[in-house]
Design an enzyme around this catalytic site. Sequence first.
Site, PDB file in Angstrom:
ATOM      1  N   LEU A  60     -38.692 -22.813 -67.519  1.00 45.13           N
ATOM      2  CA  LEU A  60     -38.879 -23.617 -66.304  1.00 45.13           C
ATOM      3  C   LEU A  60     -37.642 -24.445 -65.966  1.00 45.13           C
ATOM      4  CD1 LEU A  60     -42.488 -25.062 -66.961  1.00 45.13           C
ATOM      5  CD2 LEU A  60     -41.878 -22.948 -65.803  1.00 45.13           C
ATOM      6  N   SER A  77     -34.417 -25.750 -64.417  1.00 44.92           N
ATOM      7  CA  SER A  77     -33.511 -25.627 -63.267  1.00 44.92           C
ATOM      8  C   SER A  77     -33.648 -26.873 -62.391  1.00 44.92           C
ATOM      9  CB  SER A  77     -33.859 -24.410 -62.400  1.00 44.92           C
ATOM     10  OG  SER A  77     -32.963 -24.330 -61.309  1.00 44.92           O
ATOM     11  N   THR A 108     -44.962 -27.309 -54.269  1.00 51.08           N
ATOM     12  CA  THR A 108     -45.932 -27.893 -55.197  1.00 51.08           C
ATOM     13  C   THR A 108     -45.737 -29.407 -55.200  1.00 51.08           C
ATOM     14  OG1 THR A 108     -45.800 -25.909 -56.549  1.00 51.08           O
ATOM     15  CG2 THR A 108     -46.717 -27.847 -57.609  1.00 51.08           C
ATOM     16  N   THR A 135     -31.974 -33.293 -64.601  1.00 54.88           N
ATOM     17  CA  THR A 135     -32.810 -33.794 -63.500  1.00 54.88           C
ATOM     18  C   THR A 135     -34.205 -34.200 -64.003  1.00 54.88           C
ATOM     19  OG1 THR A 135     -33.480 -31.521 -62.946  1.00 54.88           O
ATOM     20  CG2 THR A 135     -31.630 -32.455 -61.717  1.00 54.88           C
ATOM     21  N   PHE A 144     -40.828 -32.114 -63.553  1.00 55.67           N
ATOM     22  CA  PHE A 144     -42.122 -32.324 -62.893  1.00 55.67           C
ATOM     23  C   PHE A 144     -43.133 -31.259 -63.319  1.00 55.67           C
ATOM     24  CE2 PHE A 144     -44.160 -30.887 -58.730  1.00 55.67           C
ATOM     25  CZ  PHE A 144     -45.309 -31.630 -58.911  1.00 55.67           C
ATOM     26  N   ASP A 182     -35.101 -29.641 -72.983  1.00 51.62           N
ATOM     27  CA  ASP A 182     -34.605 -30.113 -71.689  1.00 51.62           C
ATOM     28  C   ASP A 182     -33.265 -30.810 -71.947  1.00 51.62           C
ATOM     29  OD1 ASP A 182     -36.446 -30.873 -68.839  1.00 51.62           O
ATOM     30  OD2 ASP A 182     -34.367 -31.515 -69.048  1.00 51.62           O
ATOM     31  N   ASN A 183     -32.341 -30.705 -70.995  1.00 54.53           N
ATOM     32  CA  ASN A 183     -31.068 -31.441 -71.145  1.00 54.53           C
ATOM     33  C   ASN A 183     -31.061 -32.732 -70.323  1.00 54.53           C
ATOM     34  OD1 ASN A 183     -30.809 -30.490 -68.559  1.00 54.53           O
ATOM     35  ND2 ASN A 183     -28.712 -29.732 -68.805  1.00 54.53           N
ATOM     36  N   TYR A 201     -28.953 -22.006 -55.592  1.00 60.66           N
ATOM     37  CA  TYR A 201     -30.325 -21.965 -56.124  1.00 60.66           C
ATOM     38  C   TYR A 201     -30.948 -20.583 -55.904  1.00 60.66           C
ATOM     39  CZ  TYR A 201     -35.155 -23.546 -56.970  1.00 60.66           C
ATOM     40  OH  TYR A 201     -36.429 -23.714 -57.458  1.00 60.66           O
TER      41      TYR A 201
END
Length: 274
Positions: A73, A75, A175, A35, A11, A31-32, A145
């Site tokens: 970024l 996670s 956010t 999510t 996002f 990115d993997n 987390y």
Amino acid sequence: MRIVVSGAAGFIGSHMCDRLLADGHTVVALDNLLTGSRGNLAHLAQEPRFRWIEQDITRPFTIDGPVDSVVNLASPASPKDYLEHPIETLEVGSSGTHHMLQLALEKGARFLLSSTSECYGDPMVHPQVETYWGNVNPVGPRSCYDESKRFAEAFTMAYHRKHGLRTNIARIFNTYGPRMKLNDGRVVPAFLDCALRGEPITVFGSGSQTRSFCYVSDLVDGLCRLMMSEERYPVNLGNPSEMTILEFAEYIQRHPGVRGVYPADYGDAVDIGV
Ligand code: UDP
């Protein structure tokens, strides 16, 4: 600048890519897709200054060519996601952050870490100031987390102190904005999802708990400004004006098609009526 962004299909990551490209930079997106979603970056497929690499940053990797900035970024970020992927969450904050720090060091690049207000845990200080060290439970359900991000902050400061790396740490507060998954589990998409489906909104507890909501373009603006700053200690990024969850529910309720606001069936819930 040539900027490597991890978590680029997420996002916030996808909005960061848009902003960096709009500012004239070149972006290498990692990115993997644990999510994140490739669809968040689909509109950049023909952009010559944009390169996509499907990469799990917890595994070793190399990036060809010069790099001026590394933006970390990656996670899982919603409670729903990190409770489903607790091991991956701990790994991306630890070994994933280490690989991104190593990349920045090798390339002589600056480094930006996205951290979280969850670093303050269940805070005893309101509003939370950066000098407050938090009230964190290391074994609670959210610990995967919270501790992952606290470790990532410590790792970042260690690289700054040991190697003189030019680092920044952003502690991101709630956010919202386009590309957030409606089933994300967090309150803004949850209430909007109910409103769009014409279903009642559920307020947990009394609804007197407060939150502040920052629009994603403002957050990304803050990240870009922080990346260029000389600040090395964590900086809170979010909207300073708080509202209660009940006020937020009532705000959504005022819009057409929303049937009502109902309390959850536990705690000191109150019925504010339809
Ligand atoms: N919340 C709620 N109804 C929902 C989802 C969340 O009342 O359907 C409440 C939740 O209990 C919390 C607040 O909204 O007090 C914000 O929750 P969220 O999960 O969005 O974020 P966080 O607690 O991490 O700030």
